[in-house]
Design an enzyme around this catalytic site. Structure first.
Site, PDB file in Angstrom:
ATOM      1  N   GLU A  28       0.842  -1.199   0.000  1.00 32.81           N
ATOM      2  CA  GLU A  28       0.000   0.000   0.000  1.00 32.81           C
ATOM      3  C   GLU A  28       0.874   1.245   0.000  1.00 32.81           C
ATOM      4  O   GLU A  28       1.925   1.286   0.650  1.00 32.81           O
ATOM      5  CB  GLU A  28      -0.907  -0.012   1.236  1.00 32.81           C
ATOM      6  N   ASP A  30       0.203   5.380   0.571  1.00 34.84           N
ATOM      7  CA  ASP A  30      -0.877   6.237   1.079  1.00 34.84           C
ATOM      8  C   ASP A  30      -0.589   7.721   1.009  1.00 34.84           C
ATOM      9  O   ASP A  30       0.474   8.185   1.442  1.00 34.84           O
ATOM     10  CB  ASP A  30      -1.134   5.940   2.567  1.00 34.84           C
ATOM     11  N   GLU A  32      -2.885  10.486   2.877  1.00 41.75           N
ATOM     12  CA  GLU A  32      -4.044  10.711   3.732  1.00 41.75           C
ATOM     13  C   GLU A  32      -3.983  12.138   4.260  1.00 41.75           C
ATOM     14  O   GLU A  32      -2.935  12.588   4.731  1.00 41.75           O
ATOM     15  CB  GLU A  32      -4.082   9.711   4.890  1.00 41.75           C
ATOM     16  N   GLU A  57       5.453   6.209   8.665  1.00 42.99           N
ATOM     17  CA  GLU A  57       4.733   7.469   8.510  1.00 42.99           C
ATOM     18  C   GLU A  57       5.670   8.671   8.411  1.00 42.99           C
ATOM     19  O   GLU A  57       6.628   8.797   9.169  1.00 42.99           O
ATOM     20  CB  GLU A  57       3.786   7.690   9.692  1.00 42.99           C
ATOM     21  N   TRP A 122      -7.807   9.170  16.016  1.00 41.42           N
ATOM     22  CA  TRP A 122      -6.378   9.452  15.848  1.00 41.42           C
ATOM     23  C   TRP A 122      -6.066  10.623  14.907  1.00 41.42           C
ATOM     24  O   TRP A 122      -4.976  11.206  14.967  1.00 41.42           O
ATOM     25  CB  TRP A 122      -5.639   8.220  15.311  1.00 41.42           C
TER      26      TRP A 122
END
Length: 219
Positions: A28, A30, A32, A57, A122
């Site tokens: 994946e 991402d 976001e 992250e 979160w």
């Protein structure tokens, strides 16, 4: 993809634009966008998963109001690099470092997805700010999606054999000027980097964090 994010009080919401493979051991990539209280900056949350494992992250503020107009968010994904772009400016690079034992997402086909969902456990200030449902409906806008890609058909990739030579993106990487832009963005707008979170990794940072300056593999 061009996106215009949720305006006003979007705290608790996440607008997502990402690539993902199928199955329990998925890959994946991402983008976001974490909602905020009115007037606060949006946080762009990026992550890379391989074989179902993420935890990579990096987060950034944007240098413009992403709710006022459409902006372009792009992903370059090839055998050597994953690069995230905002309006053609690179903000993050994840290199293929399989040569030192780091998994890289290259063996599973991925599809593109978009979503807008509630993540107030979160998304905004670590879950301290909850979604204000009196502000609903929340609306994000997507347009002008384009893709240059290897297409899988009957288990065979369209980029197999010599076909990849016709796709410049297949071997694309950041040149020296793009590297300077990347460093500028990370110096001025990065707000979280897992590679600098020693408290999270008390036994030592992930391997890619300590070898990230090595030359990438040949492709």
């Amino acid at each position: 993809m061009q996106l215009k994010l949720v305006p006003g009080n979007s705290a608790g919401t996440v607008t997502a634009y990402y690539l993902k493979s199928q199955g329990s051991s998925w890959d994946e990539i991402d983008f976001e966008f974490l909602g905020n209280l009115s007037g606060d900056p949006y946080v762009v949350h990026t992550n890379v998963y391989t074989k179902g494992t993420g935890g990579r992250e990096q987060q950034f503020y944007l240098w413009f109001d992403p709710t006022a107009d459409f902006h372009t968010y792009s992903i370059l994904w090839n055998p050597g690099h994953v690069i995230f772009y905002v309006d053609d400016r690179p903000i993050r690079e994840f290199k293929n470092l399989e040569s030192v034992g780091i998994p890289y997402p290259k063996n599973q086909p991925m599809r593109m997805y978009c979503s807008l969902w509630n993540a107030d456990d979160w998304a905004t200030r670590g879950g301290l700010v909850k979604t204000d449902w009196s502000q609903a409906p929340f609306t994000a806008s997507f347009r002008n999606f384009t893709a240059n890609a290897c297409v899988l058909s009957n288990g065979v990739s369209s980029c197999s054999s010599n076909a990849s030579s016709n796709n410049a993106w297949f071997s694309q990487e950041l040149d020296s000027s793009s590297q300077k832009v990347l460093k500028w963005v990370q110096k001025n707008y990065m707000v979280y980097n897992y590679c600098k979170d020693a408290k999270r990794f008390p036994e030592g940072l992930p391997v890619e964090c300590t070898v990230r300056n090595r030359k990438q593999i040949k492709i």
